[in-house]
Design a protein around this motif. Structure first.
Motif, mmCIF file in Angstrom:
data_model
loop_
_atom_site.group_PDB
_atom_site.id
_atom_site.type_symbol
_atom_site.label_atom_id
_atom_site.label_comp_id
_atom_site.label_asym_id
_atom_site.label_seq_id
_atom_site.Cartn_x
_atom_site.Cartn_y
_atom_site.Cartn_z
ATOM 1 N N GLY A 122 0.820 -1.213 0.000
ATOM 2 C CA GLY A 122 0.000 0.000 0.000
ATOM 3 C C GLY A 122 0.851 1.259 0.000
ATOM 4 N N ASP A 131 -5.286 -7.120 -1.387
ATOM 5 C CA ASP A 131 -6.209 -5.972 -1.387
ATOM 6 C C ASP A 131 -5.570 -4.757 -2.053
ATOM 7 O OD1 ASP A 131 -8.502 -4.315 -0.498
ATOM 8 O OD2 ASP A 131 -7.001 -3.397 0.795
ATOM 9 N N GLN A 132 -4.297 -4.542 -1.787
ATOM 10 C CA GLN A 132 -3.631 -3.368 -2.364
ATOM 11 C C GLN A 132 -3.410 -3.521 -3.868
ATOM 12 O OE1 GLN A 132 -3.613 -0.806 -0.807
ATOM 13 N NE2 GLN A 132 -3.472 -1.275 1.365
ATOM 14 N N ASN A 150 -7.652 -4.086 -5.158
ATOM 15 C CA ASN A 150 -8.604 -3.016 -4.843
ATOM 16 C C ASN A 150 -8.018 -1.615 -4.978
ATOM 17 O OD1 ASN A 150 -11.136 -4.194 -4.256
ATOM 18 N ND2 ASN A 150 -10.353 -4.937 -2.301
ATOM 19 N N ALA A 151 -6.718 -1.501 -4.872
ATOM 20 C CA ALA A 151 -6.118 -0.169 -5.000
ATOM 21 C C ALA A 151 -5.420 -0.024 -6.356
ATOM 22 C CB ALA A 151 -5.168 0.097 -3.841
#
Lengths: 341, 327
Positions: free
Chosen positions: B65, B92-93, B96-97
């Motif tokens: 992140g 997730d990073q 989703n990012a």
């Protein structure tokens, strides 16, 4: 780290010293704009103009207004999905925000993001992010980039109090403190992570104390008092800018609406009585009374301000409604960019 | 040309790109003082200093992140995962990012980042350290996914990945780091999205990528002794996939085997087969066969591990089967 130990004791920030009457007017206007804007969001949601998830900020306006007032134009902001108020406080165009909420092509993300994902590169507003805790490392990364370049900007990273229980929060704060990154981690403690009360989710209830785990300066402040929020944020921003030291700032606030537009305002996880008790400290009223007592605004002045703000919101609504839907060919745009180098 | 290991080819790519662009930095576990868990970053801390070669705590989610945040405001991070198994903590990073920010910001924030590290099985590392995750990330719009099999490709593609203005997921192979190959002495890059024919033949096509490309070449060399000539299409990039290279080869050979390290179900091979059936339906003389890992977590015991992995013999058997030849 000796420098970083300066402000280990938490103190509620003091009152209105340090602001001018003009600055107080700006703060009042900012909060009122957020309030009136979101009241119309609720209406638009009921009418089906706004879809998806829509998390209102009503009750928390002092946090966005006060914190944003502590920043320079070249500082960075990154935040959560409850982002309308902060976007307005940073100066994003109400028209572009409303058009985004309506899913129109003139929206600040061309209708691709919606309520939870407002962005404006020109204002260093790095977006609303939808995964609880996920954006906190991004905020640390912005701080890393500032330090990498030797700049003196600051990254203000908003989050809700439920974030403090995620691994992302812990990992990011540890590295931010370890590497002395110029980031203000601002927790908007509105007491509930969706429907779960803070006391049912966190082993520590004074959550600014979490910073002790990272040897990070910390403070808490009354989030219904915009002047106190501004003052506390200024102190944290100063520490980030001049000492390249992060701060964990807990801002104690309360949301007057449900978690999103799809749940009841009260009745399940909190009582109506509790809600009404908190609504007595409406942040707009708190500042208005302070200003009235100082003779800086009267009822007529307030009414005029309200009319002005309502007109801005109506204009935003009209603009959004007139804005076309995104062209279908935009469906496949913005997935990747052409590489220039 | 020089003979260089895959490890050193990657090291050269990092070094050259860090010299070329001071926005490029390397971040991950043990990349600095320890000189890299697999020594890919050897010497970089000494040359570029600790602001550009950043040792992190064990925090995949956190430092991935941090990379995305730094990329949002104009740096060009290379995030090293000690292995892709550990990168699951950071998914997730990545998903989703990194993969979403350009789209959900309406084109305002591109993320020029590389996530790289070894992927797939090594030797007897058992279930949690022997997984091939290409299909997971190749599934995601907004990412480019690269998986080179030779030192030359590794260097040229890593340089392209670092220069790319989009998030690039870069799969290396633990078992590849010591392999050697010719690498040009002069500056070069290999464009993302271009397959390469590693062997040419007209009897059967093997479509593959990454570490399996080496295996496919061995298969082709061995079959050639029996007079069977195999086209080896090394995709090198999984997303965007060079479909034209696949279909051109299959139209020539009329038969295809798809070879990958990953599991069968919803694997990259399934996507390749879909392209073949759509674009080469009338060209096929036999159903396409896939060679892949057995549908089990990777076992530890040598004999079980061998049974679980794709290998030369299994691939040769597949080629013979699509050619309707006896084993």
């Amino acid at each position: 780290m000796a420098q970083a130990k300066i402000k280990k004791k938490a103190e509620p920030a003091a009152g209105s010293e340090g602001t001018t009457a003009e600055e107080r007017q700006v703060l009042l206007r900012s909060m009122l704009l957020q309030r009136r804007f979101e009241e119309r969001c609720a209406e638009a949601y009921a009418l089906g103009r706004i879809g998806g998830f829509c998390h209102l900020y009503i009750g928390q306006e002092a946090v966005g207004a006060g914190a944003m007032a502590a920043l320079r134009a070249d500082d960075y902001i990154i935040t959560t999905y409850r982002d309308h108020g902060q976007a307005l406080a940073r100066g994003l165009s109400p028209r572009a925000i409303m058009a985004e909420l309506f899913g129109r092509s003139d929206g600040c993300a061309r209708g691709k993001g919606g309520s939870m994902h407002l962005f404006d590169r020109s204002l260093n507003f790095l977006g609303g992010h939808g995964i609880v805790g996920g954006h906190v490392p991004l905020g640390a990364g912005v701080g890393f980039a500032i330090k990498y370049r030797g700049g003196d900007q600051v990254c203000l990273c908003f989050m809700g109090e439920s974030v403090v229980n995620t691994g992302a929060f812990h990992e990011a704060l540890n590295m931010a403190s370890l590497w002395k990154l110029p980031v203000v981690f601002l927790i908007e403690n509105n007491r509930y992570g969706m429907g779960t009360a803070l006391e049912r989710a966190s082993s520590i209830h004074d959550i600014y104390l979490r910073a002790a785990s990272y040897d990070m300066p910390r403070a808490y402040v009354d989030g219904q008092d915009v002047l106190a929020v501004r003052s506390a944020t200024l102190e944290a921003v100063r520490r980030a800018r001049t000492e390249s030291t992060p701060t964990l700032l807990e801002v104690r606030t309360y949301r007057f609406m449900g978690h999103s537009m799809s749940d009841a305002v009260s009745g399940t996880y909190r009582t109506k009585a509790e809600l009404e008790e908190h609504m007595k400290r409406d942040p707009i009223m708190v500042l208005r009374i302070q200003m009235q007592e100082a003779g800086e605004i009267d009822d007529a002045g307030m009414a005029k301000l309200d009319e002005d703000v309502k007109a801005i919101v109506q204009d935003a609504w009209d603009f959004a409604e007139a804005s076309p839907e995104p062209p279908l060919e935009s469906l496949h745009e913005d997935v990747l960019v052409e590489t220039s180098t | 040309m020089s003979t260089v290991t895959y490890r050193d080819a990657l090291n050269q790519a990092l070094k050259e790109e860090m010299q070329r662009d001071d926005r490029v930095f390397l971040m991950g576990e043990e990349v600095g003082v320890y000189q890299g868990a697999y020594k890919v970053s050897k010497g970089l801390l000494q040359e570029f200093g600790e602001m550009r070669v950043v040792d992190t705590p064990i925090t995949e989610l956190g430092f991935a992140g941090i990379g995305v945040g730094a990329a949002m405001v104009g740096l060009r991070p290379v995030i090293e995962f000690m292995t892709w198994n550990f990168a699951l903590l950071a998914i997730d990073q990545v998903v989703n990012a990194a993969a979403k920010l350009l789209y959900m910001s309406g084109g305002q924030f591109n993320i020029p980042i590389v996530f790289r590290g070894p992927n797939g099985a090594a030797l007897q590392l058992s279930a949690q350290h022997s997984q091939a995750f290409e299909s997971w990330l190749a599934h995601i719009p907004g990412l480019k996914v690269v998986s080179p099999g030779t030192p030359r490709d590794a260097k040229g593609l890593l340089k392209s990945a670092i220069r790319d203005d989009n998030p690039v997921v870069f799969f290396e192979g633990e078992m590849l780091y010591n392999t050697k190959g010719d690498v040009p002495d002069e500056e070069y890059v290999i464009p993302i999205g271009q397959a390469e024919l590693k062997r040419e033949g007209d009897h059967c096509t093997i479509v593959t990528y990454g570490k399996s490309a080496l295996m496919a070449v061995q298969v082709a060399d061995q079959l050639e002794k029996d007079g069977i000539r195999v086209d080896v299409v090394d995709l090198r990039t999984i997303r965007p996939m060079d479909v034209a290279a696949i279909t051109a080869s299959v139209r020539k050979t009329n038969r295809a085997v798809v070879l990958e390290e990953g599991w069968e179900v919803c694997g990259v091979g399934a996507q390749i087969v879909d392209h073949i059936q759509r674009d080469c339906f009338d060209d096929l003389d036999a159903p396409v066969i896939r060679v892949h890992q057995a549908d089990v977590p990777m076992p530890y015991a040598k004999n079980l591990e061998r049974a679980a992995k794709p290998d030369v013999a299994k691939t040769i058997a597949a080629v013979k089967k699509v050619m309707y030849l006896p084993d």
